[in-house]
Write a protein that holds these residues in place. Structure first.
Motif, PDB file in Angstrom:
ATOM      1  N   ALA A   8       0.871  -1.023   0.110  1.00  0.00           N
ATOM      2  CA  ALA A   8       0.169  -0.113  -0.020  1.00  0.00           C
ATOM      3  C   ALA A   8       0.595   1.008   0.016  1.00  0.00           C
ATOM      4  O   ALA A   8       0.761   2.374  -0.497  1.00  0.00           O
ATOM      5  CB  ALA A   8      -0.770   0.352   1.424  1.00  0.00           C
ATOM      6  N   ASP A   9       1.916   0.916   0.806  1.00  0.00           N
ATOM      7  CA  ASP A   9       2.619   2.471   0.709  1.00  0.00           C
ATOM      8  C   ASP A   9       3.999   2.397  -0.176  1.00  0.00           C
ATOM      9  O   ASP A   9       3.433   3.870  -0.699  1.00  0.00           O
ATOM     10  CB  ASP A   9       3.701   2.256   2.059  1.00  0.00           C
ATOM     11  N   GLN A  10       3.672   1.835  -1.641  1.00  0.00           N
ATOM     12  CA  GLN A  10       4.961   2.468  -3.017  1.00  0.00           C
ATOM     13  C   GLN A  10       3.665   1.903  -3.694  1.00  0.00           C
ATOM     14  O   GLN A  10       4.885   1.428  -4.972  1.00  0.00           O
ATOM     15  CB  GLN A  10       5.713   0.957  -2.484  1.00  0.00           C
ATOM     16  N   LEU A  11       2.704   1.428  -3.508  1.00  0.00           N
ATOM     17  CA  LEU A  11       1.627   1.056  -5.084  1.00  0.00           C
ATOM     18  C   LEU A  11       0.746   2.225  -5.316  1.00  0.00           C
ATOM     19  O   LEU A  11       0.371   2.658  -6.160  1.00  0.00           O
ATOM     20  CB  LEU A  11       1.133   0.356  -4.903  1.00  0.00           C
ATOM     21  N   THR A  12       0.634   3.172  -3.891  1.00  0.00           N
ATOM     22  CA  THR A  12      -0.682   3.885  -3.688  1.00  0.00           C
ATOM     23  C   THR A  12       0.159   5.654  -3.498  1.00  0.00           C
ATOM     24  O   THR A  12       1.168   5.383  -3.039  1.00  0.00           O
ATOM     25  CB  THR A  12      -1.743   3.851  -2.951  1.00  0.00           C
ATOM     26  N   SER A  13      -0.535   6.778  -3.252  1.00  0.00           N
ATOM     27  CA  SER A  13      -0.053   7.912  -3.267  1.00  0.00           C
ATOM     28  C   SER A  13      -0.415   8.027  -2.016  1.00  0.00           C
ATOM     29  O   SER A  13       0.858   9.026  -1.023  1.00  0.00           O
ATOM     30  CB  SER A  13      -1.183   9.253  -4.001  1.00  0.00           C
ATOM     31  N   LYS A  14      -0.948   7.273  -0.566  1.00  0.00           N
ATOM     32  CA  LYS A  14      -1.267   7.527   0.314  1.00  0.00           C
ATOM     33  C   LYS A  14      -1.062   6.461   1.176  1.00  0.00           C
ATOM     34  O   LYS A  14      -2.265   5.589   0.707  1.00  0.00           O
ATOM     35  CB  LYS A  14      -1.758   8.276   0.846  1.00  0.00           C
ATOM     36  N   ARG A  15      -1.244   6.308   2.188  1.00  0.00           N
ATOM     37  CA  ARG A  15      -0.820   4.906   2.903  1.00  0.00           C
ATOM     38  C   ARG A  15      -1.337   5.298   4.172  1.00  0.00           C
ATOM     39  O   ARG A  15      -1.916   5.992   4.896  1.00  0.00           O
ATOM     40  CB  ARG A  15       0.229   4.635   3.505  1.00  0.00           C
ATOM     41  N   GLU A  16      -2.936   4.362   4.030  1.00  0.00           N
ATOM     42  CA  GLU A  16      -4.274   5.125   4.986  1.00  0.00           C
ATOM     43  C   GLU A  16      -4.141   3.422   5.593  1.00  0.00           C
ATOM     44  O   GLU A  16      -5.443   3.138   6.656  1.00  0.00           O
ATOM     45  CB  GLU A  16      -4.870   4.787   3.892  1.00  0.00           C
ATOM     46  N   HIS A  17      -2.573   2.376   5.794  1.00  0.00           N
ATOM     47  CA  HIS A  17      -3.330   1.103   6.652  1.00  0.00           C
ATOM     48  C   HIS A  17      -1.273   1.419   7.675  1.00  0.00           C
ATOM     49  O   HIS A  17      -0.764   1.144   6.820  1.00  0.00           O
ATOM     50  CB  HIS A  17      -4.138   0.114   6.162  1.00  0.00           C
ATOM     51  N   GLY A  18      -1.524   0.595   8.391  1.00  0.00           N
ATOM     52  CA  GLY A  18      -0.032   0.378   8.805  1.00  0.00           C
ATOM     53  C   GLY A  18      -0.272  -0.996  10.285  1.00  0.00           C
ATOM     54  O   GLY A  18      -1.614  -1.634  10.665  1.00  0.00           O
ATOM     55  N   VAL A  19       0.460  -1.576  11.080  1.00  0.00           N
ATOM     56  CA  VAL A  19       0.288  -1.903  12.253  1.00  0.00           C
ATOM     57  C   VAL A  19       0.028  -0.745  13.355  1.00  0.00           C
ATOM     58  O   VAL A  19       0.801  -0.034  13.675  1.00  0.00           O
ATOM     59  CB  VAL A  19       2.022  -2.553  12.452  1.00  0.00           C
ATOM     60  N   LEU A  20      -1.061  -1.545  14.146  1.00  0.00           N
ATOM     61  CA  LEU A  20      -0.807  -0.164  14.988  1.00  0.00           C
ATOM     62  C   LEU A  20      -0.825  -1.324  16.279  1.00  0.00           C
ATOM     63  O   LEU A  20      -0.753  -2.621  16.693  1.00  0.00           O
ATOM     64  CB  LEU A  20      -2.876  -0.315  15.623  1.00  0.00           C
ATOM     65  N   ASP A  21      -0.471  -0.278  17.608  1.00  0.00           N
ATOM     66  CA  ASP A  21       0.167  -1.090  19.113  1.00  0.00           C
ATOM     67  C   ASP A  21       1.740  -2.010  18.748  1.00  0.00           C
ATOM     68  O   ASP A  21       2.098  -1.762  17.847  1.00  0.00           O
ATOM     69  CB  ASP A  21      -1.739  -2.180  19.301  1.00  0.00           C
ATOM     70  N   ARG A  22       1.601  -2.775  19.971  1.00  0.00           N
ATOM     71  CA  ARG A  22       3.071  -4.027  20.088  1.00  0.00           C
ATOM     72  C   ARG A  22       2.571  -4.785  20.557  1.00  0.00           C
ATOM     73  O   ARG A  22       1.672  -5.420  21.104  1.00  0.00           O
ATOM     74  CB  ARG A  22       3.861  -2.865  21.171  1.00  0.00           C
ATOM     75  N   GLY A  23       3.407  -5.611  20.190  1.00  0.00           N
ATOM     76  CA  GLY A  23       3.953  -7.001  20.945  1.00  0.00           C
ATOM     77  C   GLY A  23       2.777  -7.984  20.479  1.00  0.00           C
ATOM     78  O   GLY A  23       2.207  -8.236  19.153  1.00  0.00           O
TER      79      GLY A  23
END
Length: 365
Positions: free
Chosen positions: A173-188
């Motif tokens: 999503a980060d490299q194919l689209t103009s803006k990234r709208e999802h990712g990794v939330l929280d830890r562990g």
């Protein structure tokens, strides 16, 4: 212009020359077969991928010609570049085999064993990995973590319970689209792939996150629970698309197109990205120009028994005549005299249609 420097590297006793800067994993892939370590997070077409799943660990028994000392620990082959004279052990190392089994066990700690109902079954990289490198049982006795299913757009469903946090979809999503709208939330143990406040992913190329996902965490809602992949026939097709290359794989059963995916290479990586229009909206055979059957170059049930003869598969030759001096098979005894079931003048195999009661003796001994 100076020639490109080549390094000699030996992997599982096989020596190959590769350009300087090549990773051990890509050097092993040039050799092919079981010499190539498995990879769940590395993706050659996604910058920054790799180094997260640890399934590609290898043992470097010799660092280089200049420094022949072995590396003290197993290294991730997707992030370690080769050196001239390096010697690497993959399947020939007991340390690697044991470590890989441990990594598989770790990946399966929270992964649900729902292969019978998962759309990814039959083409799941984690399924292949656990079968080839995992252990027979599990030592995990605690409750697995679970998440609710989320629709992250009109075509994609996220089942975070199955996710192994490989980050491939995030890089896509980060490299194919103009803006990234999802990712990794929280830890562990609480870390999860998510969108910002349940936002829909509607970019024209966002459907590619389905293809890069190595498990069944991101699935095509237009295909969910409609068919098993091993019942479908993959064929190559293309169309004149103004957005992408238009080169895809159609998954047919009869004349019906059940799903459309990007074409993948022998490592399960997308050859060319495709748009959402081709993937989700062109589900008629008439929308495409059919090129021919697609060879699934993986150890998968999809490739078994499909298109015999058209993708390099050949029917075995009859060997009876060869081992019997050219003689054809012959009947060694007359079954009629032994069974006394059907009449002697009738050969059941030559009957035009099914056998009926009139073909059998009605008299009793």
């Amino acid at each position: 212009m100076s020639e490109q420097q080549l390094f000699k590297v030996t992997i599982d006793n096989i020596t190959i020359e590769v350009p300087a800067g090549t990773t051990i994993l890509n050097a092993a892939r040039q050799i092919g077969g079981e010499v190539a370590p498995p990879a769940m997070c590395y993706y050659s077409k996604l910058a920054g991928s790799g180094g997260k799943c640890r399934t590609c660990l290898v043992e470097v028994s010799k660092g280089s010609e200049k420094d022949p000392r072995p590396m003290p620990k197993l290294v991730a082959s997707c992030r370690t570049t080769v050196m001239d004279g390096m010697e690497v052990k993959n399947i020939t190392s007991e340390k690697v085999v044991d470590a890989r089994a441990g990594v598989v066990e770790f990946l399966l700690l929270n992964h649900p064993l729902d292969c019978p109902i998962c759309d990814q079954a039959g083409e799941c990289h984690l399924q292949d990995l656990s079968y080839e490198h995992g252990k027979e049982g599990t030592r995990y006795e605690f409750q697995r973590r679970t998440f609710k299913k989320h629709d992250i757009g009109p075509y994609i469903q996220l089942h975070m319970t199955r996710c192994i946090l490989c980050y491939r979809c995030v890089f896509t999503a980060d490299q194919l689209t103009s803006k990234r709208e999802h990712g990794v939330l929280d830890r562990g143990d609480h870390a999860e792939i998510a969108t910002f406040i349940e936002k829909s992913l509607d970019n024209e190329f966002i459907g590619n996150v389905i293809d890069v996902c190595p498990v069944g965490a991101l699935t095509d809602k237009t295909f969910r629970f409609k068919n098993r992949v091993w019942f479908l026939k993959p064929v190559e097709a293309h169309r004149d698309c103004p957005t992408c290359s238009g080169k895809v794989t159609l998954w047919n059963r009869g004349d019906e197109v059940y799903r459309v995916t990007a074409r993948k290479d022998q490592w399960g990586e997308v050859e060319e990205w495709i748009c959402n229009t081709c993937r989700f909206e062109k589900k008629q055979t008439s929308d495409w120009v059919i090129e021919g059957p697609r060879l699934v170059d993986r150890h998968s049930v999809i490739s078994q028994g499909h298109y015999a003869g058209s993708v390099g598969m050949h029917k075995p030759a009859e060997t009876f005549a060869a081992v019997n001096d050219g003689r054809s098979p012959k009947l060694m005894m007359d079954i009629h005299d032994v069974s006394k079931v059907n009449r002697n003048e009738i050969t059941l195999s030559l009957i035009n249609g099914p056998a009926h009661s009139t073909n059998f003796n009605s008299t009793k001994d």
